[in-house]
Design a protein around this motif. Sequence first.
Motif, short mmCIF file in Angstrom:
data_model
loop_
_atom_site.label_atom_id
_atom_site.label_comp_id
_atom_site.label_asym_id
_atom_site.label_seq_id
_atom_site.Cartn_x
_atom_site.Cartn_y
_atom_site.Cartn_z
N PRO A 170 39.44 128.59 24.98
CA PRO A 170 38.22 128.49 24.15
C PRO A 170 38.46 128.84 22.68
CG PRO A 170 37.82 129.86 26.10
CD PRO A 170 39.28 129.54 26.10
N ASP A 171 39.52 129.62 22.40
CA ASP A 171 39.76 129.99 21.00
C ASP A 171 40.65 128.97 20.27
OD1 ASP A 171 41.99 130.56 22.43
OD2 ASP A 171 42.35 132.53 21.53
N GLN A 172 41.04 127.90 20.97
CA GLN A 172 41.85 126.86 20.32
C GLN A 172 40.98 125.71 19.83
OE1 GLN A 172 44.76 126.13 23.54
NE2 GLN A 172 46.36 126.73 22.11
N ARG A 187 32.93 128.02 23.65
CA ARG A 187 33.50 126.67 23.68
C ARG A 187 34.54 126.50 22.58
NH1 ARG A 187 30.37 122.32 20.32
NH2 ARG A 187 32.54 122.13 19.66
N PRO A 188 35.58 125.68 22.85
CA PRO A 188 36.55 125.41 21.79
C PRO A 188 35.94 124.51 20.72
CG PRO A 188 37.08 124.13 23.76
CD PRO A 188 35.87 124.95 24.09
N SER A 189 36.43 124.62 19.48
CA SER A 189 35.90 123.78 18.40
C SER A 189 36.76 122.55 18.21
CB SER A 189 35.91 124.56 17.08
OG SER A 189 35.26 125.79 17.26
N VAL A 190 36.15 121.54 17.62
CA VAL A 190 36.87 120.32 17.29
C VAL A 190 37.42 120.46 15.86
CG1 VAL A 190 36.60 117.86 16.83
CG2 VAL A 190 35.53 118.88 18.84
N ASP A 191 38.68 120.07 15.67
CA ASP A 191 39.28 120.02 14.33
C ASP A 191 40.09 118.73 14.26
OD1 ASP A 191 40.88 120.16 12.10
OD2 ASP A 191 41.64 122.17 12.47
N VAL A 192 39.56 117.72 13.57
CA VAL A 192 40.23 116.42 13.59
C VAL A 192 41.50 116.39 12.75
CG1 VAL A 192 38.26 114.98 14.23
CG2 VAL A 192 38.63 115.54 11.84
N LYS A 193 41.61 117.29 11.75
CA LYS A 193 42.77 117.24 10.85
C LYS A 193 44.00 117.94 11.44
CE LYS A 193 41.73 115.79 6.34
NZ LYS A 193 40.28 115.46 6.33
N THR A 194 43.86 119.22 11.77
CA THR A 194 45.02 119.97 12.30
C THR A 194 44.63 120.74 13.56
OG1 THR A 194 44.47 121.78 10.79
CG2 THR A 194 46.20 120.25 10.07
#
Length: 397
Positions: free
Chosen positions: A95-97, A135-142
């Motif tokens: 969840p922290d990724q 919940r894990p977050s979305v990061d589209v760049k890295t």
Amino acid sequence: MSENRRDSAFFMTATTQFGLEEVLAQELRDLGAKIEKIGQRAVEFTGTKQLLYEANLWCRTAVRILKPFAHFLAPDEKALYREVSRLDWSEYLSPDQTFAITAVVNKSTFEHSLYVAQLTKDAIVDQFRNRTGVRPSVDVKTPDIRLHLHMIENEVVLSLDASGDSLHRRGYRQQTNAAPLNEALAAGLLLLAGWDGKKTLIDPMCGSGTLLTEAALIAQRIAPGLYHQGKFAFENWPDFDRALWESVKMDARSARLEEPQAYLAGSDLLPEFIELARQNVEAADLEDYIRLSVRDVKDAKAPAKEAPGLVVMNPPYGERIGDETEMEGLYKTIGDTLKTSFQGYDAYIFTGNLQAAKRVGLKASRRIPLFNGPIDCRLLKYELYQGTRKAARPEQE
């Protein structure tokens, strides 16, 4: 992690550019992979975790290494959401990724890959929220974890992307001229040309030096992945084996040959291109292996004391309107230089201007279809015989 876990083989897919599939399959074989299938722009293979790490480090023509982990049918939205929800996502992600999903959709009832990615993301996030409240977050760049969803008709394959940033971005390129060759394609051209890392190699239109840099990496047995900026994506996986990865990197570093293996030289008409090439070559720590000079292609000559080898070049294609006459003149000059100054060499011209290429005035003995970005190109081989021997009969395209 027990030793046998480390040694068990699993399925992987390496993606590449159109026309480089066989070259990539051979690279993987050389690393010990068992090739299962050579497809369009992809090679499916089996191997161990060590091979996964080595493929990311060593494959010169790969764009990504993927590890498929789920396969199911999804005829509609409900089915896609349900099937994604059935997987235990805590095995792949915490969840922290952060994570991101790339979706590729072909011939499916779903029209938009973005929508498929969104639905998949919702199913993953909802599972974490329901089970853990976070919940894990979305990061589209890295993102920490990159997921790849491939859907043909209504068959879905979910994979973990082991590479992260595309493998063709080696990290040595400081900046480039207007139309650079990407690094994986440049390496692919050299391997298609059958260059062995030992023969003389001349690029009389070297631009920012990508072909020469990739040639030096091959000749000196340098793993291109050693230049990779930041982490590879597999370093964020729950089953990442740091000791194994350190030993794979150590082996790669010690494989490097310090003694120059081949005579490599390039030239270009524009001093600013040669300056760019110099910066890139220095950033790759290869200045001891590559000679660069400012010279018009019409004045290019084979080095006097070296045995004939290969001339490889990627001349301009002339995208702008009104370039036709100039391009035809340029390609005629290239042909004249090859005939007069490079007898006994094999020449390879990579071009997206097949009309102008006719002005080279030599018969191509091979024509290999490839793409440079969206441009339909050919790698043309010319055998430059000593004296007047007739050119070989061209193979059919």
